[in-house]
Design an enzyme around this catalytic site. Structure first.
Site: not given
Length: 409
Positions: A44, A279
């Site tokens: 999956k 940042y």
């Protein structure tokens, strides 16, 4: 998902190398843990980020006889790929009303049913398709998620058996899923096993004759032989990652990590002490140093929660993410070293070369290694190596089997 056929064709920015020999060896090691059961390779979510079709092919080549997906769309894509033997069974279990039942029936998929609404929809689709559906009834034995609760089980079983008598379906499986198998000794494990046996006994007493009964996921496959029944479903262990670091490392279970994530340094530069990085300036250089720019970020699946913590191997040394992980890039402090732009930065791999592992990143981000590998995004090409089985040596063993035996001692 972007795929490339060989390392030579990979873009230089970043790549996730997928070692299919390691995956095949993992399948063989897992089969050895449950010799009396068939093995389902769970592929999956693009095989937990590794690439569903190549990994499914490799798993089947190593002896998996079942494949598992969450959604029917994933299962249909596998069947339509045309690269798998037609007799390989594929189970999909995450259905919502109005799903592609008829397409699944016509593709010969096994579909999971955990409630009466789903039983009604699949039987109606079987009437339209003119052929019986392959249905597995899922019991909620205590996970509290998907599956039929014990109080509704008699109604679901009787409804399925009536539809089977009418030729609309075949009950091919009875199954469930553990909540805490990665915590050996947790009281819910024994309770769920008891409940599963009770629900099996009820269905079989009513006339169910399933091909397979299964509840074992990766941790139960590795540590709970009494849960193996007819089939084990291996997910994260297939990719060489321990389902629970507390109970053992991959090597402890004879497994090898399949994915190695690396990138090429985009820039190396000198900066003075006191220089803010990324940042928010959450990292400031403690002195004159060199910084390396690694051109992957949270858009590629690098967890922002690993800012100032994620480990990277550059030029033979462990470095740590300096400051915030940005969308497309992050910085490492190279401590004055000057590797050339284009030098390899290894984020994680098996650890053979001293590089971090996916588990190291999980610890840095406060998550689990499942998430680390599964979230690696579409901008990172998957580069498949060792696509073919190694030739047998003079003793009739492949190198892969020998490696597994060596790990198991």
């Amino acid at each position: 998902m972007t795929e490339t056929a060989s390392p030579r064709t990979a873009p230089l920015r970043a790549r996730a190398e997928i070692d299919l020999a390691a995956l095949r060896a993992n399948v063989r090691a897992l089969r050895a843990k449950a010799p009396g059961a068939a093995l389902m390779a769970v592929v999956k979510s693009e095989a937990y980020g590794h690439g569903a079709v190549p990994c499914a092919r490799a798993a089947v080549a190593a002896g998996a006889t079942w494949l598992g997906t969450a959604t029917p769309e994933e299962a249909l894509a596998l069947r339509r790929s045309g690269s798998l033997p037609p007799d390989v069974r594929i189970l999909c279990w995450l259905w919502t009303p109005g799903g592609p039942w008829r397409e699944a029936i016509e593709a010969g998929l096994d579909v999971s049913v955990g409630g009466m609404w789903a039983l009604r929809e699949v039987t109606e689709a079987a009437r339209r398709a003119g052929r019986p559906a392959r249905v597995q009834l899922k019991a909620d034995t205590g996970l509290g998620r998907n599956g039929c609760p014990p109080g509704d089980w008699p109604e679901l079983v009787d409804g399925a058996l009536r539809a089977e008598a009418d030729g609309l379906l075949r009950v091919t499986g009875l199954w469930s899923h553990f909540a805490c198998a990665d915590e050996p000794g947790h009281p819910s494990v024994a309770a769920q096993l008891t409940r599963f046996r009770e629900m099996l006994a009820h269905a079989e007493a009513r006339g169910a004759r399933p091909e397979v009964r299964h509840i074992a996921n990766s941790p139960a496959t590795l540590t709970l032989p009494e849960a193996h029944f007819d089939l084990v479903r291996t997910g994260i262990a297939l990719y060489g990652i321990s389902p629970s670091p507390e109970i053992g490392t991959p090597a402890d279970f004879g497994l090898r990590p399949v994915m190695t994530l690396s990138a090429s340094l985009a820039l190396v530069k000198h900066v003075p002490g006191g220089h803010g990085v990324s940042y928010g300036h959450h990292y400031t250089t403690p002195g004159a140093t060199t910084l390396g720019l690694v051109p992957v970020g949270y858009a590629d699946g690098i967890p922002r929660h690993a800012s100032s913590a994620g480990p990277v191997l550059v030029d033979g040394k462990w470095r740590t993410v300096a400051g915030r992980v940005a969308m497309d890039q992050f910085v490492v402090d190279l401590g004055g070293d000057e590797p050339a732009p284009g030098a390899e930065a290894v984020l994680f791999g098996p650890g053979d070369r001293g590089e971090p592992t996916a588990e190291d990143w999980a610890q840095a981000a406060g998550t689990i290694a499942y998430e680390i590998v599964t979230r690696i995004g579409w901008r990172v090409p998957r580069v498949y190596v060792n696509e073919e089985d190694n030739r047998e040596d003079d003793n009739g063993k492949t190198e892969e089997i020998e490696a597994v035996e060596a790990q198991e001692g």
